[in-house]
Scaffold this active site. Structure first.
Site, mmCIF file in Angstrom:
data_model
loop_
_atom_site.group_PDB
_atom_site.id
_atom_site.type_symbol
_atom_site.label_atom_id
_atom_site.label_comp_id
_atom_site.label_asym_id
_atom_site.label_seq_id
_atom_site.Cartn_x
_atom_site.Cartn_y
_atom_site.Cartn_z
ATOM 1 N N HIS A 109 0.731 -0.979 -0.037
ATOM 2 C CA HIS A 109 -0.090 0.208 -0.088
ATOM 3 C C HIS A 109 1.007 1.238 -0.020
ATOM 4 C CE1 HIS A 109 -2.726 3.090 1.733
ATOM 5 N NE2 HIS A 109 -3.829 2.031 1.384
ATOM 6 N N GLN B 124 -4.248 -4.949 6.975
ATOM 7 C CA GLN B 124 -5.243 -5.588 6.231
ATOM 8 C C GLN B 124 -5.527 -6.791 6.767
ATOM 9 O OE1 GLN B 124 -8.006 -5.215 4.185
ATOM 10 N NE2 GLN B 124 -6.709 -3.598 3.619
ATOM 11 N N LYS C 122 -10.231 -0.751 10.484
ATOM 12 C CA LYS C 122 -10.431 -1.898 10.001
ATOM 13 C C LYS C 122 -10.542 -3.028 10.632
ATOM 14 C CE LYS C 122 -7.758 -0.808 5.572
ATOM 15 N NZ LYS C 122 -7.700 0.431 5.167
ATOM 16 N N CYS D 45 -4.729 2.426 -3.705
ATOM 17 C CA CYS D 45 -3.503 3.169 -2.861
ATOM 18 C C CYS D 45 -2.383 2.176 -3.244
ATOM 19 C CB CYS D 45 -3.624 3.330 -1.754
ATOM 20 S SG CYS D 45 -4.751 4.482 -1.164
#
Lengths: 416, 151
Positions: free
Chosen positions: A130, A210, A233, A372
């Site tokens: 990212h 993530q 997240k 991104c």
């Protein structure tokens, strides 16, 4: 603060924990939220924790000697202790509150990189990072006349381990890598990267943004030096994130942001730094979000990692099966069983932005664009992809609605 | 009334997307400019042939991207031909959105106005000295134009 114990659960039952999932969209459609890799929705317990802070004990932390000051500090430090246990760190002082993954990595690139990188040194990243784990390194290597090098990915979207062997060496000072690609869904072998870092004496920074809501996080096994993630997240509030750093590294680093809270003594021309973690927490923290993050972590842990894995793997497999039946649809990255709950794809002659707009009409929220990860999209030779990403509250029915919505989009665009 | 997004991809837009007007290049354009929409990577190049009387004789675009950005560029080329530079100075984002005849959300307006941004810059550059004290077009183009009340 701990939510009720839930020995068994299904997406259908835990959907009730998330008030937004019961709301209708402005066009009257029920929400099919498949943009969880961008940010996840919030359970009522997290919303309540934030509200409770503001409604009953809010004040500034580590300052007030009044009753509210003691209570809010206790809650915030309680959250830090939960995060420490959650990531398996030795001490709560190794947990730094930041605004999110981006700031956590900027903190390391500046605080560690400015002190420990020299001319000719190498920072090793991967082609699937990212921008948050690329741009801070680009900036610091430019400043230091150091070099940024990339571990390439294979055609299936995995890290090329053979190339890794040839890339590491005495000049490698930092390996900065994601645990899970936010596009490919690839889960990286942090054990192998930790060994690679040890073998050449480099530091290892792991971007866990993530993966943090989907699989266990542990900073000691395998050993990592820094680990970053964001609250939003993992069903927590936005505006709060975490940097874990090993104590001796944090002690040796320079502060990144300077000002209130992070000092020991301030004189007219110079200052000394506070103890950890205050040294890296300049200014007033996002207090209520930090407390809410602790509640979010409780929430995820009581769901259980095995249960989360089972639910999300079932969703990902189903998505793979129904999406690959759609004419002209191509998925990027490794097979369904070897990835996180993320599926990025393209549809022939249908631009991802048109696709995302058209499925939105059916109430389906997906992401379209480069996510991104522009260097990754260059490698994939794609300008953009569409991405569906799943969380614990998604259902198999929602996956089917996505597939139907894509077929509808093809029809509208005169492709079928 | 809620906006029916199927209307967004109506025949007007899809016809221009599939069979664009003046997609390609001019051999010796009076001016040419390329811009990218960083959100989605859409690229549009706009080329104008302006005669000595200050009238746009030819407008061509080229590009890659979503149906909205490419159809809008095609519609734009069709619209500007035969117009004078003076007329095009008065052409506003709102007019461009009206030409598309479909409701665009704020995020998709970036796609619909990509070609328009190029046009405004190219036209602005025709009389830079006259525009010295006015605002550069790019300063005014980043704010979405409300068009949910189009009906």
């Amino acid at each position: 603060m701990t939510a009720t114990l839930r020995p068994t659960w299904t997406a259908e039952t835990i959907r009730r924990d998330f008030p937004i999932l019961e709301k209708r969209l402005p066009n009257g459609q029920p929400l099919v939220y498949l943009d969880n890799a961008a940010t996840s929705q919030k359970p009522q317990v997290v919303i309540n924790a934030v509200r409770d802070c503001y409604e009953t004990y809010y004040s500034n932390v580590h300052r007030g000697v009044h009753q509210l000051g003691d209570r809010v500090t206790e809650e915030l430090e309680g959250s830090r202790a939960k995060i420490q246990k959650f990531v398996g760190a030795n001490e709560p002082e190794e947990i730094i509150f930041t605004s999110g993954t981006t700031m956590s990595i900027n903190l390391v690139a500046n605080g560690w990189g400015r002190r420990f990188l020299s001319e000719g040194d190498e920072v090793l990243v991967t082609e699937m990072e990212h921008h948050a784990n690329l741009v801070p390194w680009q900036q610091i290597v430019r400043e230091k006349n150091a070099r940024l090098r990339y571990i390439p990915i294979t055609a299936e979207g995995r890290l090329d381990k053979e190339q890794l062997e040839s890339l590491i060496g005495p000049r490698t000072k930092m390996i900065a890598v994601t645990t899970m690609s936010n596009v490919l869904g690839t889960i990286n072998d942090i054990h192998a990267l930790s060994e690679a870092a040890s073998s050449c004496g480099a530091r290892l920074l792991v971007d866990a943004a993530q993966s943090v809501a989907h699989m266990p996080t542990n900073v000691l096994s395998p050993r990592v030096d820094f680990l970053a993630f964001s609250g939003h997240k993992i069903y927590g509030p936005s505006g709060i994130g975490v940097l874990y750093g090993r104590r001796e590294l944090l002690e040796a680093m320079d502060p990144f942001l300077c000002g209130g809270n992070m000092i020991s003594e301030v004189h007219r021309d110079e200052s000394t730094w506070g103890e950890l973690p205050a040294k890296f927490e300049a200014g007033t923290l996002p207090i209520a979000p930090a407390i809410g993050l602790g509640t979010a972590i409780d929430y995820v842990q009581q769901l259980g990692w095995q249960e989360i894995h089972d639910v999300e793997t079932t969703l990902t497999r189903r998505a793979w099966d129904v999406l690959t039946e759609i004419p002209g649809l191509h998925i990027v990255g490794p097979p369904a069983d070897e990835r996180g709950s993320i599926i990025s794809f393209t549809v022939d002659r249908l631009h991802p932005h048109d696709l995302a707009t058209l499925v939105d009409q059916k109430g389906v929220a997906i992401r379209a664009g480069h996510h991104c990860t522009m260097p990754l999209h260059d490698v994939l030779q794609m300008i953009a992809t569409a991405r569906a990403s799943f969380a614990v509250y998604n259902t198999l029915e929602e996956v089917d609605i996505l597939a139907d919505a894509i077929r509808h989009a093809r029809k509208v665009m005169r492709l079928s | 009334m809620s906006t029916q997004l199927d209307d967004l991809y109506n025949d007007h837009i899809l016809d221009h997307f599939e069979c664009p007007y003046h997609k390609g290049a001019i051999d010796h354009p009076s001016c040419s400019r390329t811009e990218k929409n960083p959100l989605c990577g859409d690229v549009v190049t706009l080329q104008l042939q302006i005669n000595p009387e200050g009238k746009v004789e030819n407008a061509y675009f080229d590009g890659k991207g979503c149906a909205i950005s490419q159809a809008a560029a095609s519609i734009l080329c069709e619209h500007v031909e035969g117009k004078s530079v003076d007329e095009l100075e008065k052409f506003q984002a709102r007019d461009m959105l009206d030409l598309l005849k479909v409701p665009l959300t704020a995020s998709r307006q970036k796609c619909g106005l990509l070609g328009f941004r190029l046009l405004k810059t190219l036209i602005y550059e025709q009389h830079p000295e006259e525009n010295e004290h006015s605002v550069s077009p790019s300063d005014t183009l980043n704010t979405p134009v409300s068009n949910t009340d189009n009906e």
